[in-house]
Design a protein around this motif. Structure first.
Motif, PDB file in Angstrom:
ATOM      1  N   THR A 471      53.228  24.532  -4.872  1.00  0.00           N
ATOM      2  CA  THR A 471      52.623  25.655  -5.600  1.00  0.00           C
ATOM      3  C   THR A 471      52.197  25.210  -6.992  1.00  0.00           C
ATOM      4  O   THR A 471      51.086  25.511  -7.456  1.00  0.00           O
ATOM      5  CB  THR A 471      53.638  26.818  -5.704  1.00  0.00           C
ATOM      6  N   PHE A 472      53.095  24.484  -7.643  1.00  0.00           N
ATOM      7  CA  PHE A 472      52.792  23.964  -8.980  1.00  0.00           C
ATOM      8  C   PHE A 472      51.512  23.123  -8.920  1.00  0.00           C
ATOM      9  O   PHE A 472      50.584  23.317  -9.708  1.00  0.00           O
ATOM     10  CB  PHE A 472      53.989  23.127  -9.468  1.00  0.00           C
ATOM     11  N   GLU A 473      51.440  22.225  -7.948  1.00  0.00           N
ATOM     12  CA  GLU A 473      50.247  21.356  -7.816  1.00  0.00           C
ATOM     13  C   GLU A 473      48.998  22.201  -7.558  1.00  0.00           C
ATOM     14  O   GLU A 473      47.940  21.965  -8.142  1.00  0.00           O
ATOM     15  CB  GLU A 473      50.435  20.362  -6.668  1.00  0.00           C
ATOM     16  N   LEU A 474      49.153  23.181  -6.687  1.00  0.00           N
ATOM     17  CA  LEU A 474      48.005  24.029  -6.332  1.00  0.00           C
ATOM     18  C   LEU A 474      47.488  24.779  -7.559  1.00  0.00           C
ATOM     19  O   LEU A 474      46.275  24.842  -7.802  1.00  0.00           O
ATOM     20  CB  LEU A 474      48.432  25.022  -5.240  1.00  0.00           C
ATOM     21  N   LEU A 475      48.413  25.309  -8.340  1.00  0.00           N
ATOM     22  CA  LEU A 475      48.004  26.106  -9.492  1.00  0.00           C
ATOM     23  C   LEU A 475      47.422  25.258 -10.628  1.00  0.00           C
ATOM     24  O   LEU A 475      46.743  25.767 -11.515  1.00  0.00           O
ATOM     25  CB  LEU A 475      49.173  26.969  -9.996  1.00  0.00           C
ATOM     26  N   GLN A 476      47.690  23.932 -10.571  1.00  0.00           N
ATOM     27  CA  GLN A 476      47.089  23.017 -11.549  1.00  0.00           C
ATOM     28  C   GLN A 476      45.640  22.699 -11.232  1.00  0.00           C
ATOM     29  O   GLN A 476      44.878  22.283 -12.083  1.00  0.00           O
ATOM     30  CB  GLN A 476      47.833  21.648 -11.526  1.00  0.00           C
ATOM     31  N   GLU A 477      45.300  22.865  -9.942  1.00  0.00           N
ATOM     32  CA  GLU A 477      43.948  22.473  -9.509  1.00  0.00           C
ATOM     33  C   GLU A 477      42.914  23.401 -10.149  1.00  0.00           C
ATOM     34  O   GLU A 477      43.153  24.615 -10.206  1.00  0.00           O
ATOM     35  CB  GLU A 477      43.835  22.534  -7.978  1.00  0.00           C
ATOM     36  N   PRO A 478      41.766  22.837 -10.582  1.00  0.00           N
ATOM     37  CA  PRO A 478      40.734  23.716 -11.131  1.00  0.00           C
ATOM     38  C   PRO A 478      40.201  24.638 -10.033  1.00  0.00           C
ATOM     39  O   PRO A 478      40.144  24.233  -8.865  1.00  0.00           O
ATOM     40  CB  PRO A 478      39.641  22.740 -11.613  1.00  0.00           C
ATOM     41  N   ASN A 479      39.867  25.843 -10.379  1.00  0.00           N
ATOM     42  CA  ASN A 479      39.333  26.838  -9.451  1.00  0.00           C
ATOM     43  C   ASN A 479      40.240  27.121  -8.260  1.00  0.00           C
ATOM     44  O   ASN A 479      39.756  27.371  -7.152  1.00  0.00           O
ATOM     45  CB  ASN A 479      37.956  26.416  -8.887  1.00  0.00           C
ATOM     46  N   HIS A 480      41.550  27.044  -8.470  1.00  0.00           N
ATOM     47  CA  HIS A 480      42.413  27.338  -7.344  1.00  0.00           C
ATOM     48  C   HIS A 480      42.217  28.781  -6.932  1.00  0.00           C
ATOM     49  O   HIS A 480      42.372  29.240  -5.915  1.00  0.00           O
ATOM     50  CB  HIS A 480      43.888  27.086  -7.678  1.00  0.00           C
TER      51      HIS A 480
END
Ligand code: PLP
Length: 480
Positions: A471-480
């Motif tokens: 989740t942390f990685e996903l929320l770091q992604e631009p335009n998640h």
């Protein structure tokens, strides 16, 4: 292979199986392969000359294991559980060795008689009403079907037959086909697809009843549909209620549905494929209140009661309803005791003719765990689900999407369906844990089910840590 080699290989196989199961958590739970992977790994034709056993076993690791989704890994949290225990596996081996095809009492009396008694034992564990227990002279009784889908189909076909006979008593000029076209069945919009499929196979209409905010069917909604259909000249004849729906483990209100079914001459079948096992615990038994209104009831010990697939337990209140619907008696299947009134010929209770000696699995498991051991298994898994639920609730980025009653937790990230789809994609691709989704009120939801017998608190904690890391990685992604 002669008996001597069989003894040796058999012992090796037991070691292989124990090794596999005890260490399965070290394997990636979900395979990393492209469809069609297997064909290129083995010859395109069967061998002309015999091959060695060693070569076959080597290919287990080379060809088969890479393509296995490990349902018994403690990191498997998908679908619903597939039950497994060592006593059940041993009993299954014995059943294979005896190898009888118990379609009638005479085809192997122990196969039939043990099944009837085991279903009585199990029925008593669930505190089913006396009318479902066969005993020595009951009108009801139990049978082991292969799957819940078959049990639903059997109940629907029996109900169809009963409805046709009833209609023909007051309109004898109507053909069977004419009556079929007027029959209508009902089930929840949340019911398993096997219910709709049963209606499709049975050639009758089915209507999906809307559910309340807990995803449960209520009496009022069913009654309204039945009234509309009767006014339109249709004949309501069958209701399949669910206890423990597949998406969210919701419980239809059978105390409300039952009187409507009984009053309208509609067969009530209850599908408790997953949740049924929990009813052996007194604290979960109230979920089955209303069973007294049902004509048939089914759940899968092969899901949650430590009995390996396949073993789906079905009870009917009136065995004549089911036998009367499908009876075929060619000379080669007759036996001298069949008209004595003392024997059960299970071939009349199911679609296929052949059947395995499946009750041996129940007998071994019941005796080696005892009711208390089985209750402990259910309680432990429910507690693990509650543990996971607490972890989700403590993280404000997430929400719980349905009441956690048994071993299923429905949860999602607060946000769009796309966000949750992306999270699930990450989880699946990581292959460390395995989950599947569902849809609830138009929302994409992740289902986390306690599945393997060996799942412990540490696996739940690790799974949650993994989910929050992704989740942390996903929320770091631009335009998640
Ligand atoms: N009914 C319910 C509520 C289920 O959850 C499932 C499967 O998970 C089924 C029926 C189908 O079970 P089976 O594979 O035994 O046909």
């Amino acid at each position: 292979m002669d008996a001597e080699e069989f003894r040796r290989r058999g012992k090796e196989m037991i070691d292989y199986v124990a090794e596999y199961l005890e260490n399965v958590e070290q394997r990636p739970v979900y395979p990393d392969l492209e469809p069609g992977y297997l064909r290129s790994l083995i010859p395109s034709e069967a061998p002309l000359e015999p091959e060695s056993y060693e070569d076959i076993m080597k290919d287990m690791e080379r060809v088969i294991m890479p393509g296995i989704t490990h349902w018994h890994s403690p990191y498997f949290f998908a679908y619903f559980p597939a039950a497994s225990s060592y006593p059940a596996m041993l009993a299954d081996m014995l059943s294979t060795a005896i190898g009888c095809i118990g379609f009638s009492w005479a085809a192997s009396p122990a196969c039939t008689e043990l099944e009837t008694v085991m279903l009585d034992w199990l029925g008593k564990m669930l505190q089913l009403p006396e009318s479902f227990i066969a005993g020595t002279d009951g009108q009801g009784g139990g049978v082991i079907q292969g799957t819940a889908s078959e049990a639903t189909l059997m109940s629907l076909l029996a109900a169809r037959c009963k409805a046709v006979r009833r209609v023909q008593t007051y309109t004898s000029d109507k053909s069977e086909v004419e009556i079929f076209s007027q029959l209508v069945a009902y089930t929840s919009e949340q019911a398993h697809s096997s219910v709709e499929r049963a209606a499709l196979i049975g050639g009758v209409m089915i209507r999906k009843v809307p559910t309340d905010s807990n995803y449960a069917v209520r009496g009022d909604s069913l009654k309204k549909m039945v009234e509309e259909d009767k006014a339109a000249g249709l004949i309501p004849f069958y209701v399949c209620a669910t206890l423990g729906t597949t998406p969210s483990c919701a419980f239809d209100q059978i105390t409300e549905l039952g009187p409507i079914c009984n009053g309208e001459n509609m067969w009530m079948h209850i599908d408790a494929a997953y949740a049924g096992s929990a009813f052996i615990c007194p604290e979960f038994r109230p979920l089955l209140n209303g069973i007294e209104f049902a004509d048939s009831f089914n759940f899968n010990p092969h899901k949650w009661l430590l009995v390996n697939f396949d073993c789906s337990a079905m009870w009917v209140k009136k065995r004549t309803d089911i036998i009367g619907a499908f009876k075929m008696d060619p000379l080669y299947l007759k036996h001298e005791n069949q008209e004595s009134g003392l024997v059960t010929d299970y071939r009349h209770w199911q679609i296929p003719l052949g059947r395995r000696f499946r009750s041996l699995k129940l007998w071994f498991v019941f005796r080696m765990y005892g009711l208390q051991g089985l209750q402990a298994h259910i309680r432990k898994q429910v507690a693990l689900a509650k543990e996971f639920e607490s972890l989700v609730r403590a993280d404000k980025r997430f929400e719980i999407c349905a009441e956690v009653v048994l071993g299923l937790v429905c949860f999602r990230l607060k946000g769009s369906n796309e966000l949750n789809q992306n999270l699930l994609k990450k989880i699946t691709n990581s292959r460390e844990i395995h989950l599947v989704p569902c849809q609830l009120s138009g929302r994409f939801v992740l289902r986390f089910v306690i599945c393997a017998r060996t799942t412990e608190s540490r696996h739940i904690q690790q799974a949650w840590q993994h989910i929050t890391q992704l989740t942390f990685e996903l929320l770091q992604e631009p335009n998640h």
